[in-house]
Design a protein around this motif. Structure first.
Motif, PDB file in Angstrom:
ATOM      1  N   ASP A 210     -49.968   2.560  50.452  1.00 43.66           N
ATOM      2  CA  ASP A 210     -49.922   3.060  49.075  1.00 43.66           C
ATOM      3  C   ASP A 210     -49.355   1.965  48.181  1.00 43.66           C
ATOM      4  N   ARG A 211     -50.203   1.332  47.374  1.00 47.33           N
ATOM      5  CA  ARG A 211     -49.743   0.217  46.558  1.00 47.33           C
ATOM      6  C   ARG A 211     -48.842   0.670  45.413  1.00 47.33           C
ATOM      7  N   LYS A 212     -48.775   1.974  45.166  1.00 46.39           N
ATOM      8  CA  LYS A 212     -47.852   2.475  44.153  1.00 46.39           C
ATOM      9  C   LYS A 212     -46.446   2.675  44.720  1.00 46.39           C
ATOM     10  N   SER A 213     -46.324   2.661  46.038  1.00 47.15           N
ATOM     11  CA  SER A 213     -45.020   2.795  46.686  1.00 47.15           C
ATOM     12  C   SER A 213     -44.421   1.419  46.931  1.00 47.15           C
ATOM     13  N   ILE A 218     -43.927  -6.563  50.793  1.00 48.17           N
ATOM     14  CA  ILE A 218     -43.146  -7.704  50.320  1.00 48.17           C
ATOM     15  C   ILE A 218     -43.284  -7.709  48.806  1.00 48.17           C
ATOM     16  N   LEU A 219     -42.163  -7.704  48.114  1.00 47.43           N
ATOM     17  CA  LEU A 219     -42.122  -7.707  46.656  1.00 47.43           C
ATOM     18  C   LEU A 219     -41.787  -9.103  46.157  1.00 47.43           C
ATOM     19  N   ARG A 220     -42.304  -9.448  44.986  1.00 44.41           N
ATOM     20  CA  ARG A 220     -41.990 -10.734  44.349  1.00 44.41           C
ATOM     21  C   ARG A 220     -41.513 -10.443  42.927  1.00 44.41           C
ATOM     22  N   LEU A 221     -40.278 -10.852  42.643  1.00 41.11           N
ATOM     23  CA  LEU A 221     -39.602 -10.510  41.402  1.00 41.11           C
ATOM     24  C   LEU A 221     -39.028 -11.748  40.735  1.00 41.11           C
ATOM     25  N   THR A 222     -38.808 -11.673  39.438  1.00 46.19           N
ATOM     26  CA  THR A 222     -37.981 -12.671  38.782  1.00 46.19           C
ATOM     27  C   THR A 222     -36.529 -12.441  39.196  1.00 46.19           C
ATOM     28  N   PRO A 223     -35.642 -13.403  38.968  1.00 52.38           N
ATOM     29  CA  PRO A 223     -34.229 -13.172  39.293  1.00 52.38           C
ATOM     30  C   PRO A 223     -33.623 -11.995  38.541  1.00 52.38           C
ATOM     31  N   GLU A 224     -34.267 -11.583  37.436  1.00 48.61           N
ATOM     32  CA  GLU A 224     -33.776 -10.437  36.661  1.00 48.61           C
ATOM     33  C   GLU A 224     -34.389  -9.116  37.110  1.00 48.61           C
ATOM     34  N   GLY A 225     -35.331  -9.153  38.079  1.00 49.19           N
ATOM     35  CA  GLY A 225     -35.844  -7.923  38.654  1.00 49.19           C
ATOM     36  C   GLY A 225     -37.159  -7.437  38.102  1.00 49.19           C
ATOM     37  N   GLU A 226     -37.879  -8.265  37.344  1.00 49.21           N
ATOM     38  CA  GLU A 226     -39.190  -7.890  36.829  1.00 49.21           C
ATOM     39  C   GLU A 226     -40.294  -8.417  37.748  1.00 49.21           C
ATOM     40  N   PRO A 227     -41.474  -7.766  37.753  1.00 50.61           N
ATOM     41  CA  PRO A 227     -42.603  -8.355  38.462  1.00 50.61           C
ATOM     42  C   PRO A 227     -42.834  -9.783  37.974  1.00 50.61           C
ATOM     43  N   ALA A 228     -43.001 -10.705  38.895  1.00 50.50           N
ATOM     44  CA  ALA A 228     -43.106 -12.117  38.527  1.00 50.50           C
ATOM     45  C   ALA A 228     -44.511 -12.447  38.032  1.00 50.50           C
ATOM     46  N   ALA A 229     -44.592 -13.401  37.120  1.00 51.51           N
ATOM     47  CA  ALA A 229     -45.886 -13.872  36.641  1.00 51.51           C
ATOM     48  C   ALA A 229     -46.715 -14.370  37.813  1.00 51.51           C
ATOM     49  N   GLY A 230     -47.992 -13.985  37.840  1.00 48.91           N
ATOM     50  CA  GLY A 230     -48.871 -14.401  38.925  1.00 48.91           C
ATOM     51  C   GLY A 230     -48.908 -13.452  40.097  1.00 48.91           C
ATOM     52  N   ASP A 231     -48.129 -12.358  40.058  1.00 45.51           N
ATOM     53  CA  ASP A 231     -48.218 -11.372  41.130  1.00 45.51           C
ATOM     54  C   ASP A 231     -49.643 -10.808  41.187  1.00 45.51           C
ATOM     55  N   PRO A 232     -50.126 -10.432  42.388  1.00 46.13           N
ATOM     56  CA  PRO A 232     -51.553 -10.128  42.552  1.00 46.13           C
ATOM     57  C   PRO A 232     -52.037  -8.838  41.894  1.00 46.13           C
ATOM     58  N   PHE A 233     -51.131  -7.881  41.638  1.00 45.49           N
ATOM     59  CA  PHE A 233     -51.549  -6.606  41.063  1.00 45.49           C
ATOM     60  C   PHE A 233     -50.890  -6.423  39.698  1.00 45.49           C
ATOM     61  N   PRO A 234     -51.644  -6.064  38.679  1.00 45.44           N
ATOM     62  CA  PRO A 234     -51.101  -5.981  37.318  1.00 45.44           C
ATOM     63  C   PRO A 234     -49.887  -5.066  37.219  1.00 45.44           C
ATOM     64  N   ASP A 235     -48.841  -5.590  36.573  1.00 40.39           N
ATOM     65  CA  ASP A 235     -47.621  -4.811  36.281  1.00 40.39           C
ATOM     66  C   ASP A 235     -46.971  -4.241  37.540  1.00 40.39           C
ATOM     67  N   SER A 236     -47.174  -4.896  38.668  1.00 41.53           N
ATOM     68  CA  SER A 236     -46.603  -4.429  39.936  1.00 41.53           C
ATOM     69  C   SER A 236     -45.868  -5.574  40.612  1.00 41.53           C
ATOM     70  N   PRO A 237     -44.713  -5.290  41.241  1.00 39.68           N
ATOM     71  CA  PRO A 237     -44.005  -6.317  41.991  1.00 39.68           C
ATOM     72  C   PRO A 237     -44.566  -6.534  43.396  1.00 39.68           C
ATOM     73  N   GLY A 276     -51.462 -10.451  47.725  1.00 41.09           N
ATOM     74  CA  GLY A 276     -52.374  -9.322  47.740  1.00 41.09           C
ATOM     75  C   GLY A 276     -52.890  -8.941  49.103  1.00 41.09           C
ATOM     76  N   GLY A 277     -52.440  -9.619  50.162  1.00 40.04           N
ATOM     77  CA  GLY A 277     -52.935  -9.353  51.505  1.00 40.04           C
ATOM     78  C   GLY A 277     -52.503  -8.003  52.042  1.00 40.04           C
ATOM     79  N   ASP A 278     -53.408  -7.378  52.803  1.00 39.11           N
ATOM     80  CA  ASP A 278     -53.125  -6.108  53.471  1.00 39.11           C
ATOM     81  C   ASP A 278     -52.972  -6.404  54.960  1.00 39.11           C
ATOM     82  N   TYR A 279     -51.783  -6.103  55.506  1.00 38.55           N
ATOM     83  CA  TYR A 279     -51.473  -6.461  56.892  1.00 38.55           C
ATOM     84  C   TYR A 279     -51.669  -5.311  57.878  1.00 38.55           C
ATOM     85  N   GLY A 280     -52.319  -4.239  57.405  1.00 40.55           N
ATOM     86  CA  GLY A 280     -52.947  -3.300  58.314  1.00 40.55           C
ATOM     87  C   GLY A 280     -52.224  -2.047  58.721  1.00 40.55           C
ATOM     88  N   TRP A 281     -50.882  -2.040  58.647  1.00 40.80           N
ATOM     89  CA  TRP A 281     -50.167  -0.861  59.120  1.00 40.80           C
ATOM     90  C   TRP A 281     -50.413   0.304  58.163  1.00 40.80           C
TER      91      TRP A 281
END
Length: 394
Positions: A210-213, A218-237, A276-281
């Motif tokens: 569930d990509r909404k969960s 693995i999340l990628r954030l700025t040091p301030e806790g926002e989704p980082a620029a270039g993350d694979p899904f819009p407005d998502s960490p 953006g990779g899906d590791y299958g579980w």
């Protein structure tokens, strides 16, 4: 629910915009066991230099225990070397952070992190230093609270009295699902200056796909806790998904990201991570097999182990290889790399010599720091447990 801090520094934005991670005594070295396999195809922890750029390391390596750095630690989990010297180590169950003098082994309590709810596999988990630590002296921690898992940061003031050297925690990111099991917990700043967070699916298998969960990701954030620029899904960490319980994060010298995770009953995994990779579980555990279970949507691990041989935790990169701690397996695994593939079968060291191994951190060059994890409720503590070891590896 995701709550991040809205102020993103100009430096962080530049780093995020420029980030382009392609994936982002002596012990005898037994070869890979029948329950161990590696793939030759592509599928904190800052990278140290390889033997030379582009050079494939030898198929077989070596490990020697240089010394025991410290003893008498209770449920150590996170470990963060300080640039000025010393090692910060967190106690999962006590919720405290201690500074260990890496030369003498002396321990100084910095303080207790308030709000930690330690139960099952939760508590005070990963530690990481701010990418701007030299100027801001911020220590980041992944913690389990009464309601969720979250990332907080605290000011470390070495001039204050022992026991009172941590400022009040500032919540950077919250809302990660919690459970008695599979809380993830590893955090690390990448070469791009962004914060990477490994999470677990808390035993609720469906969260991983569930990509909404935020669970099983693995999340990628700025040091301030926002989704980082270039993350694979819009407005998502969310950086990658389909994970069961991510426990280790490390980058090689070419800024490829690798992650270890627990399997269920069959295969533990070391993965090369792609955005953006899906590791299958939970659809696939380990590598897909030809036939009905094969699915091009899922990325295969570069190495896999039977769960009795690994139950992996922390990983680090040194001397051209990924080094992976094993909890149930009670050993240290070496996976030599050629790009983002394993160049030879994994090799085991320290098997049964120190019990459960939890965290591996580069100490520079051919050295590693490794923590044991025998006081975590699942081990068999011996005199001196738990401890930090210094290893020399090749």
């Amino acid at each position: 629910m995701i709550v991040g801090r809205r102020a993103v520094s100009a430096v962080s934005a530049v780093l995020a915009g420029g980030a382009l991670l392609a994936t982002a005594g002596c012990s005898s070295g037994a070869g890979g066991s029948p329950g161990v396999s590696a793939s030759a195809s592509p599928g904190a922890t800052s990278a140290q230099a390889s033997p030379s750029a582009g050079q494939t390391p030898p198929a077989k390596g070596t490990v020697s225990v240089v010394r025991t750095v410290a003893e008498g630690l209770n449920s150590p989990w996170g470990l963060a070397p300080l640039p000025e010297g010393g090692l910060l180590v967190g106690s999962r169950d006590e919720g405290t952070i201690t500074r260990v003098d890496e030369k003498t082994g002396a321990k100084t309590l910095l303080g207790e992190v308030p709000g930690v709810s330690a139960a099952g596999e939760g508590g005070l988990l990963g530690l990481a230093l701010s990418p701007h630590y030299a100027s801001d002296h911020m220590v980041y921690a992944y913690v389990t609270t009464a309601s969720d898992n979250r990332v907080v940061r605290m000011l470390y003031d070495a001039k204050r009295p022992a026991g009172d050297r941590l400022g009040a925690p500032d919540t950077v990111f919250k809302g990660i699902p919690k459970g008695m099991i599979h809380n993830g917990g590893r955090i690390a700043f990448g070469p791009d200056g962004m914060l990477y967070v490994g999470t677990g699916e808390t035993g609720d298998r469906g969260l991983a796909q569930d990509r909404k969960s935020l669970g099983g990701k693995i999340l990628r954030l700025t040091p301030e806790g926002e989704p980082a620029a270039g993350d694979p899904f819009p407005d998502s960490p969310v950086y990658s998904y389909g994970h069961r319980n991510v426990q280790g994060l490390a980058w090689d010298a070419d800024q490829h990201l690798f992650a270890s995770e627990f399997g269920q009953n069959t295969w533990d995994e070391l993965n090369a991570i792609t955005p953006g990779g899906d590791y299958g579980w939970p659809v696939v555990e380990g590598r897909g097999t030809p036939g009905a279970s094969a699915d091009a949507r899922f990325r295969d691990p570069i190495a896999q182990w039977h769960t009795d041989d690994a139950s992996p935790s922390g990983i680090a990169y040194a001397q051209g290889s990924i080094w992976m701690a094993g909890l149930k397996g009670q050993r240290l695994w070496r996976v030599p790399l050629r790009g983002t593939a394993a160049s030879a079968a994994p090799q085991a060291f320290l098997e049964g010599e120190y019990g459960r191994l939890r965290t591996v951190v580069s100490a520079g060059g051919d050295r590693l720091w490794v923590t044991t994890s025998n006081t975590d409720g699942r081990g068999d503590p011996k005199k001196g447990d738990d401890r930090i070891l210094e290893l020399r590896v090749s």
